[in-house]
Design an enzyme around this catalytic site. Structure first.
Site, short mmCIF file in Angstrom:
data_model
loop_
_atom_site.label_atom_id
_atom_site.label_comp_id
_atom_site.label_asym_id
_atom_site.label_seq_id
_atom_site.Cartn_x
_atom_site.Cartn_y
_atom_site.Cartn_z
N ASP A 266 0.86 -1.18 0.00
CA ASP A 266 0.00 0.00 0.00
C ASP A 266 0.91 1.24 0.00
O ASP A 266 2.14 1.15 0.16
CB ASP A 266 -0.97 -0.01 1.19
CG ASP A 266 -2.20 0.87 0.89
OD1 ASP A 266 -2.12 1.76 0.02
OD2 ASP A 266 -3.25 0.68 1.55
C1 BGC Z 1 -5.23 3.01 -0.03
C2 BGC Z 1 -5.30 1.95 -1.10
C3 BGC Z 1 -5.19 2.59 -2.47
C4 BGC Z 1 -3.92 3.42 -2.53
C5 BGC Z 1 -3.70 4.08 -3.88
C6 BGC Z 1 -4.05 3.93 -0.22
O1 BGC Z 1 -4.06 4.97 0.70
O2 BGC Z 1 -5.17 2.37 1.24
O3 BGC Z 1 -6.51 1.26 -0.99
O4 BGC Z 1 -5.19 1.61 -3.45
O5 BGC Z 1 -3.98 4.43 -1.53
O6 BGC Z 1 -4.61 5.08 -4.12
#
Ligand code: BGC
Length: 741
Positions: A266
């Site tokens: 993530d």
């Molecule tokens: C979220 C993810 C997401 C990523 C990219 C993160 O803060 O937890 O679910 O895919 O950002 O946008």
């Protein structure tokens, strides 16, 4: 072999993913983030990253950056271009919790296939979806992104979403993904939805029993469906951050499940392990993330994901083979997508896709209709008889809000079309009634940060007490003049989703007061909810005759809601979570184990009823169904055997309608105490009036097995099982099955 032409530095660069944020998007974001926009072009041109996350407006921009990668980088390696396509790209479908509430697997697969084709035509080849985190605490805002509380429903939704995004019935993780589809990513591996107190990003403590039986099944189902990528979570799981958790990423995901795809972290999750008190510094974090099994690190460009990894490649640390394995997984993903042959946007496909938009919108309409859940309908107020109403008032801050009809997780490009509830009702009533709208309470604006919502709103002049009083008075006057009120309440889409936990489930921003004042007029009143978590609607349930949960229904939401209210469509959605009466009850879920005093299950608090307001699987219809004649092909089977469970279902009402037939089991005794009920099958069926059909389910050893803490492994116990079939988790049609050794 491309990999043999790569320098070590180029290999590591393939393991990095950064955000590509356009200037326009940055300007449109809520205030607070003033960091400079990094020069992604030069990173891409020098081959310094293997992937970008697209946060930009236009297809042309996505194509341009791909041209830069292929034309300017030394080895001409195309980019994986990722985006959070959770419920549509151009055509917006209901939010994932709503899609799950349809319990219609082919619909959900189809919706995600449409999202995939639009995304691919728009230059995106990788979606960070489906989110398959089980959520049992609605204070956690990300409940809206998943399929709710249940591992069986969650696994079913994970499987079809992977197939929808990636195409076909792929079970082989190496299968090619055609130009109408994208790579999918199961997230957030694993346990993120169980953050303590429902506070986003907080620590998670889950027993192996809970992980194996409840949290992991949707991930396993997605892996079995051939998902190309898995995203490791942010949070600390049982003391070890998920993105540095070898047990999760190596022992379970790779060794046990045989996952051969790509693991991406993530956003900044590898670097964050320093802040989490796990890694000593950035270099230690990169090393430990990589060694735990994160192939690609996602992060803002200025945090330089995997920026120090090169320094860890030395004897006894990271080996060249380890790097080659991770890089080959990145390249394999690009190969699966055919990016080496066709890196750019296929304009013919993009055009075809635009031509197909009416079909996409028709599917969005059906999805919104199928996902809505009729929570209450007393006295048969619904479906509305249009001839009975000449003056209709649509009241509430979300009654005419395009943003909140579409919901969270959108792209700037989606700021276009969405039909609001007000517009939908006006279209559907046509000349038969005068439909008017007033918000009643001030539309909730974007909070600068969720916890500062009210104070910020006040100091920014967004809260004006005199105006608030006037808006309430105007709305009540409109209600008084009308002979039907459709109240549209819920939560602003910025109050739900990531970093949007709440400590209360009350209707925010004066809506409870509006509700009570409107109800005191004793007009026929229907409550429509636009939201993504169960809110505290105990008062509404006591005082209003009808409540329709419409979620954030997407671009056709208003038309769908009007169709449902007027009976053009018949509701059949079912809750994918247990609806608590009060926040004090959470976490709350139907598949709990039995207490020693099962009789008094609804009296476990001295100050409140401890039962749910609505059970898991609940949802009403305008028709009625009879379920009878539950039978088993055998009442005794051997461990390892299977049994056919069937029941007759008849539409006993006067309307053609769908029903979701649900199968639950309970194991009475065994090596561990098992939940009071567990969902093990469901089918959404359509029946015309007086039509009768027989629904079959298969229960086999796989369905009856569970991970036992006592045995520290998967077991099938010899035991007696209760079997129920019915319209929700309180199903009463019952039979008994004996499983012998
Ligand atoms: C979220 C993810 C997401 C990523 C990219 C993160 O803060 O937890 O679910 O895919 O950002 O946008």
């Amino acid at each position: 072999m491309l990999i043999s032409q790569m320098t070590l530095a180029e290999k590591i660069q393939q393991l990095r993913q950064v955000f590509k944020i356009s200037k326009e998007v940055r300007e449109a974001l809520p205030p607070g983030d003033n960091s400079p926009i990094p020069d992604i072009d030069s990173l891409v041109a020098t081959g310094a990253v293997g992937s970008v996350i697209l946060v930009t407006d236009t297809t042309a921009e996505a194509d341009r950056i791909q041209h830069v990668a292929v034309e300017s980088s030394r080895l001409h390696v195309p980019l994986l271009i990722g985006a959070d396509v959770l419920h549509g790209f151009d055509t917006i479908f209901p939010v994932p919790i709503g899609l799950a509430a349809s319990w219609d697997l082919s619909l959900v697969q189809h919706a995600q296939a449409v999202a995939a084709s639009e995304a691919r035509a728009g230059g995106v080849n990788w979606t960070f979806a489906p989110m398959v985190d089980i959520a049992r605490d609605p204070r956690w805002g990300r409940i809206v992104e998943g399929a709710g509380e249940d591992p069986y429903l969650g696994a079913s939704m994970a499987r079809v979403q992977v197939r929808g995004f990636q195409g076909g019935q792929a079970v082989d993780g190496d299968q090619r993904i055609d130009v109408n589809h994208v790579l999918a990513s199961l997230k957030h591996f694993a346990g993120y939805g169980a953050s303590e107190g429902g506070r986003d990003y907080d620590s998670v403590n889950l027993s192996e029993e809970a992980l194996r039986n409840t949290i992991l099944p949707p991930f396993l189902a997605g892996v079995r469906a051939g998902v190309g990528t898995v995203m490791s979570g942010y949070m600390v799981l049982n003391g070890v951050p998920a993105s540095g958790n070898r047990w999760l990423l190596q022992d379970v995901l790779r060794a046990e499940w045989g996952f051969r795809g790509l693991v991406v972290s993530d956003n900044g999750a590898v670097g964050n392990m320093v802040a989490q008190g796990f890694a000593r510094d950035d270099a230690d974090a990169d090393l430990r993330g990589f060694m735990a099994g994160v192939d690609m690190a996602m992060g803002p460009a200025d945090r330089s994901p995997y920026g120090t990894l090169a320094g860890s490649i030395r004897p006894g640390w990271v080996s060249n083979d380890d790097v080659n394995a991770a890089v080959s997984r990145v390249l394999q993903a690009k190969l699966r997508l055919g990016l080496f042959e066709h890196p750019y946007i296929d304009e013919t496909q993009a055009k075809r896709d635009l031509a197909a938009r009416p079909e996409h919108r028709a599917l969005a309409l059906r999805a919104a209709e199928e996902s809505a859940v009729l929570l209450k309908n007393a006295g048969g107020i619904l479906p509305l008889r249009p001839a009975a109403y000449r003056r209709v008032a649509v009241i509430g801050p979300f009654g005419d809000s395009r943003q909140n009809t579409r919901g969270p997780w959108l792209f700037p490009r989606n700021n276009g079309e969405a039909v609001t509830v007000f517009e939908g009702l006006r279209n559907t009533f046509g000349s038969r009634a005068r439909v008017r709208f007033l918000p009643g309470v001030q539309a909730l604006r974007i909070p600068a940060s969720p916890f500062e919502f009210l104070s910020k709103a006040k100091s920014a002049g967004l809260w004006d007490a005199a105006r608030a009083r006037q808006e309430m008075r105007d709305a009540l006057a409109l209600a008084r003049e009308s002979d039907l009120v459709v109240l549209v309440l819920g939560e602003d889409r910025y109050m739900i989703g990531e970093f949007a936990s709440r400590s209360s489930l009350d209707l925010p921003g004066g809506q409870q007061k509006l509700l009570e004042q409107v109800a005191s007029l004793h007009k026929p009143t229907v409550l429509v909810l636009l939201n993504g978590r169960p809110l505290n609607i105990a008062w509404a349930n006591e005082h209003l005759p009808a409540i329709l949960e419409a979620w954030y229904p997407g671009c056709e939401g208003g038309n769908a809601i009007a169709n449902l209210l007027l009976g053009v469509a018949v509701p059949a959605g079912k809750l994918p979570f247990t609806w608590p009466r009060d926040v004090g009850q959470v976490p709350m879920y139907y598949d709990h184990t039995l207490p020693q005093d099962p009789i008094n299950v609804s009296a476990r608090y001295w100050d409140a009823n401890s039962s749910a307001l609505f059970p898991f699987g609940h949802g009403l219809s305008y028709s009625t169904f009879d379920m009878t004649n539950l039978r088993l092909s055998a009442s005794r089977i051997n461990e390892g055997g299977s049994v056919d469970v069937s029941a007759d279902v008849e539409n006993t009402g006067n309307l053609a309608a769908d029903e979701v037939v649900q199968l639950y089991i309970h194991q009475r005794y065994g090596s561990a105490a098992r939940p009071v009920r567990e969902l093990k099958g469901f089918q959404r069926i359509a029946l015309i009036p007086h039509e009768k059909t027989t629904v079959h389910f298969r229960l086999d050893a796989q369905a009856l097995r569970y991970w036992s803490a006592a045995a520290h492994g998967w077991v099938n116990d010899a035991s007696t099982f209760d079997i129920w079939i019915g319209p929700d988790s309180n199903a009463s049609l019952h039979a008994e099955l004996t499983v012998e050794t």
